[in-house]
Design an enzyme around this catalytic site. Sequence first.
Site, PDB file in Angstrom:
ATOM      1  N   GLY A  11       0.795  -1.162   0.100  1.00  0.00           N
ATOM      2  CA  GLY A  11      -0.181  -0.090   0.159  1.00  0.00           C
ATOM      3  C   GLY A  11       0.872   1.338   0.008  1.00  0.00           C
ATOM      4  N   CYS A  12       0.468   2.224   0.530  1.00  0.00           N
ATOM      5  CA  CYS A  12       1.171   3.506   0.627  1.00  0.00           C
ATOM      6  C   CYS A  12       2.467   3.423   1.292  1.00  0.00           C
ATOM      7  CB  CYS A  12       0.217   4.838   1.128  1.00  0.00           C
ATOM      8  SG  CYS A  12       1.113   6.170   1.492  1.00  0.00           S
TER       9      CYS A  12
END
Length: 178
Positions: A11-12
């Site tokens: 993810g981020c």
Amino acid sequence: MQIETATLGGGCFWCLDAVFRELKGVQSVISGYAGGARADPTYQQVCTGATGHAEVVRIEFDAEQIDYATLLQVFFGMHDPTTVDRQGADVGSQYRSVIFHHSDAQRVTAERTIQELDAAGVWSSPIVTRIEPAPAFYPAEDYHQDYYRRNPGQGYCRMVISPKAAKLRERHAALLRN
């Protein structure tokens, strides 16, 4: 010290950066891009999904203080490894769950960890985390580095990263720096 490198995407990169910085034995964490075809991509280019890069963190760690298997346990506890190209509201191949291994030993450890977690039924769906040889790594722009510490009041930090940091402190207190 026995310094090793881990490169992980889940993810981020702001989330993983914040979590891994808190662990004993972690010497450095650099947010960046890996796994795509474009050399020296920018954040704006990676965000389009067209470069093929994932947002990742490159972690330098002292294997005498924290081993690779433990890093992977933390990694799998901080994101959803059962969704393809997605983490929460972040959607696209740049947010894929990926382990870029730096040795055969890391590859074997990653494969074994995934098999064990799937067998234990930790998630209701199978893990889809990719395991690939470590490609070229491109550090992200300076403003992405140590983002959570420098921007604790920002909305994404409060709503997404703070709960992950709290989960880390709850589940892995013995692994945290003093």
